[in-house]
Design a protein around this motif. Structure first.
Motif, PDB file in Angstrom:
ATOM      1  N   PHE A 224       0.817  -1.216   0.000  1.00  0.00           N
ATOM      2  CA  PHE A 224       0.000   0.000   0.000  1.00  0.00           C
ATOM      3  C   PHE A 224       0.848   1.262   0.000  1.00  0.00           C
ATOM      4  N   GLU A 225       1.881   1.306   0.831  1.00  0.00           N
ATOM      5  CA  GLU A 225       2.684   2.523   0.951  1.00  0.00           C
ATOM      6  C   GLU A 225       3.355   2.878  -0.375  1.00  0.00           C
ATOM      7  N   THR A 226       3.792   1.878  -1.119  1.00  0.00           N
ATOM      8  CA  THR A 226       4.405   2.132  -2.421  1.00  0.00           C
ATOM      9  C   THR A 226       3.408   2.790  -3.369  1.00  0.00           C
ATOM     10  N   HIS A 227       2.175   2.262  -3.397  1.00  0.00           N
ATOM     11  CA  HIS A 227       1.142   2.836  -4.270  1.00  0.00           C
ATOM     12  C   HIS A 227       0.776   4.244  -3.800  1.00  0.00           C
ATOM     13  N   ARG A 228       0.706   4.439  -2.485  1.00  0.00           N
ATOM     14  CA  ARG A 228       0.325   5.751  -1.959  1.00  0.00           C
ATOM     15  C   ARG A 228       1.347   6.805  -2.361  1.00  0.00           C
ATOM     16  N   ARG A 229       2.622   6.485  -2.255  1.00  0.00           N
ATOM     17  CA  ARG A 229       3.657   7.453  -2.588  1.00  0.00           C
ATOM     18  C   ARG A 229       3.704   7.745  -4.090  1.00  0.00           C
ATOM     19  N   ALA A 230       3.149   6.823  -4.884  1.00  0.00           N
ATOM     20  CA  ALA A 230       3.048   7.058  -6.332  1.00  0.00           C
ATOM     21  C   ALA A 230       1.825   7.907  -6.685  1.00  0.00           C
ATOM     22  N   CYS A 231       1.021   8.265  -5.667  1.00  0.00           N
ATOM     23  CA  CYS A 231      -0.174   9.105  -5.855  1.00  0.00           C
ATOM     24  C   CYS A 231      -1.146   8.486  -6.859  1.00  0.00           C
ATOM     25  N   ARG A 232      -1.354   7.178  -6.708  1.00  0.00           N
ATOM     26  CA  ARG A 232      -2.317   6.468  -7.541  1.00  0.00           C
ATOM     27  C   ARG A 232      -3.401   5.871  -6.660  1.00  0.00           C
ATOM     28  N   PRO A 233      -4.652   5.836  -7.133  1.00  0.00           N
ATOM     29  CA  PRO A 233      -5.726   5.206  -6.353  1.00  0.00           C
ATOM     30  C   PRO A 233      -5.455   3.721  -6.129  1.00  0.00           C
TER      31      PRO A 233
END
Length: 329
Positions: free
Chosen positions: A13-22
């Motif tokens: 989750f943290e990787t996706h969050r830092r990529a600013c993607r839903p």
């Protein structure tokens, strides 16, 4: 495609969050008490009222002819719904009646702060991924459609009852969405006029480009969606009765002010200047603010970066200088 995780595999989750993607997280809320209580209205209403503070709330109420599609009226200076203030027991009773009467009035309570109206609810229902100290808000109502808008904060939205369909557009689709006024809105944020119009509406020819980029995801009860700030989203609550819990926070805070404040100030200083001058300022904004080529003083050692050295103290110094200039000092 929108990334999808399961509640038992949250590590990415943290990787996706830092990529600013839903990110969709299936089953995130299925272990909390509120989810179990929300399986039926006759168990949910007593559960919620057990936390009721007695504070009144504002409800959106729509006549049958709008079919739960909340938005502007015939023009953007009016709305197609009414606002009514009522207590939580009265609102829940009316929502239950609307859920049992398809084709009648629609009603929903939106953005209800849990700590004000339902103190203790958040503590009794800790949710994975919810930031510590961030209190949730509740969205409760009959079937409805909320106009396409964006949030200025990161958003974790968890469906507790019913079904929600999100249609998402990336932030850079803004020019193709035909956004309405920013100072006369339904609930604080400007909305897309094109996303709520009939397909092929000749007033919005550029919307086809945004529509081609749209991503739609359906959340069942227990599912959650993480939305980075500034992502446009139209939200449809498709069941007769729906409950959503959401958390708003700024996941990448830097300084004390919102970027939105900077944008508003830039509008007053730059938007009406000649195109050539705006282009020149765009180059300076790119260099100092958006930094596509990295730090503007990367060619110097960090100790020579002066006020541009990334420290909390320097952020405060820049802000103090800006405030002095705005005061005419």
């Amino acid at each position: 495609m929108i990334e999808t995780l399961r509640d038992e595999e949250l590590a990415p989750f943290e990787t996706h969050r830092r990529a600013c993607r839903p990110v969709v997280i299936r089953g995130l809320a299925k272990k909390v008490q509120l989810f179990r209580a929300a399986r039926a209205l006759d168990t949910l209403i007593p559960y919620l009222l057990g936390f009721d503070s007695g504070a009144s709330a504002q409800a959106f109420v729509g006549k049958p002819e709008i079919a739960g599609r909340y938005g502007y009226g015939d023009r953007t200076d009016g709305f197609n719904f009414a606002r009514e203030t009522m207590t939580l027991p009265v609102a829940l009773a009316r929502i239950g009646a609307a859920a049992a009467t398809p084709g009648g009035d629609s009603i929903y309570l939106g953005s209800l702060p849990a700590e004000v109206h339902l103190p203790g609810l958040a503590e009794a229902n800790p949710l994975p991924l919810a930031p510590p100290g961030v209190m949730p808000r509740l969205w409760i109502g009959s079937a409805s459609q909320v106009a396409c808008h964006y949030d200025r904060f990161d958003n974790l939205a968890c469906v507790m009852a019913g079904t929600r369909r999100f249609t998402l557009y990336p932030p850079d689709a803004i020019g193709d969405l035909y956004v309405g006024p920013i100072d006369h809105t339904m609930a604080g944020q400007p909305v897309s006029l094109a996303a709520g119009a009939e397909a092929g509406d000749p007033r919005y020819p550029r919307f086809a480009a945004a529509s081609a980029r749209a991503e739609t995801v359906t959340l069942e009860a227990g599912d959650a969606l993480y939305l980075p700030k500034l992502w446009w989203h139209q939200v449809e609550a498709t069941a007769p009765f729906n409950l959503l819990l959401n958390y708003w926070w700024d996941g990448f805070t830097a300084g004390t002010d919102s970027p939105y404040t900077a944008m508003l100030l830039a509008m007053t200083t730059l938007a009406e200047r000649p195109a050539a001058e705006r282009a020149a300022w765009r180059a300076f904004f790119d260099h100092y603010v958006f930094r596509p080529d990295g730090h503007p003083l990367a060619h110097l050692p960090p100790e020579a970066h002066g006020i541009l050295r990334s420290t909390r103290e320097n952020l405060g110094r820049i802000r103090a200088f800006v405030m002095q200039v705005l005061r005419g000092g």
